[in-house]
Design a protein around this motif. Sequence first.
Motif: not given
Length: 394
Positions: A120-124, A153-154, A141-142
């Motif tokens: 998932h983005v944003p990400a570390y 979102p899925a 995966l925004p």
Amino acid sequence: MNRPPAGPFETIDVERLRSGYGVKWGSLPPDTVGAWVADMDFGIPPAVQESILRTTRHADFGYPYWRGEDPVVEAFEERMLARHGWRPRRERTRVFSDLLQILQVVIEYATEPGDGVAIHVPAYPPFLASIVRAGRRIVPLPVTRDETGWQVPADGLTERLRAQRCRLLVVVNPHNPTGRVLTPAELLPLAAAAEELDLLVLADEIHADLVFAPHQHVPFASIATADARTVTATSATKAFNLAGLRCAVAHIGPDRLHDALNKAPLDFFGTPSILSRVATVAAWRRSDAWLADLSDTLVRNQRLIEEWAAALPWDLRYHSPEGTYLSWLDFSRSPIGGGSPAGHLERLARVKLSEGAEFSQHTEVDTAAFARLNFATSPANLAEILDRVATALK
């Protein structure tokens, strides 16, 4: 006005922070306030300090020996059951130095060069950089936003993961940097997609102890049949401010990965130190009162940021985090919304935040108008930070 009684988190020692070895303050000019890297300004719990000093007084720095199971593993298993309602399987937990090491090991043993790694983005930012350095492809995966907050979102998830030839799904929960704490209803589609596509899941749960009521942390491995394909990675370092001691654990659910790691050379992954181990055990077993007081301060700081954001002359579109001590700030409608807000604020306000663009590096997701604020500091210092930012933007 009545003020709450002074406690261990009401003030910070800026001189100590600037004169030590910590990058958050030590790397900055004397007129700049550090609110970027995810360290806290509060020192460490008394039980942790006492354990470290006791070990030092005993000059206990020979080759380590534990009577029975590794105490870090025991403390981890006890904590997961007592605090989060999940019983890790016996003899499935390994001790590492940090979560980045765990990610790198999982990437090397569970994927091949060119494989997709979904996150998932944003990400570390170091996670994104590590995936690219390993020769794997980031499949972003925004994370989206609506009027209620940040969402995962899925819709179309399985199809996207299949089309991108993903072999690994990284789930960061609580999420860094948005602070979302995912619910079982949000975790289930991720687990279902992983099962359908036979993906390994790395669940980064390092902020699990920093969740604010009424939200609750749910370990990914406790969802349906997810345990058999999940590597659960966590550490005491975030909740108890021990990052420099370098100790983390990974519960290895997948049989193939568990067997492969057991066949690896004994010293291939290194050995966390005695000090890091005794500190971790003291944190998980004897520092919950300290953590409760810390959480009270973080909740107060949350509210302070909410009030500050609501009073700004431009819309920050701010959603308070449900966990972590990190605020994800959208400056797109502010006077510095054109990009690099953290850089602008370091020059104009003498406050250092984390640059938003770094949290989407190597992807097409645009986070250039964002900055991440670390609010694990005293209320007075946080008020100074927020006042500097607001004043600089007038």
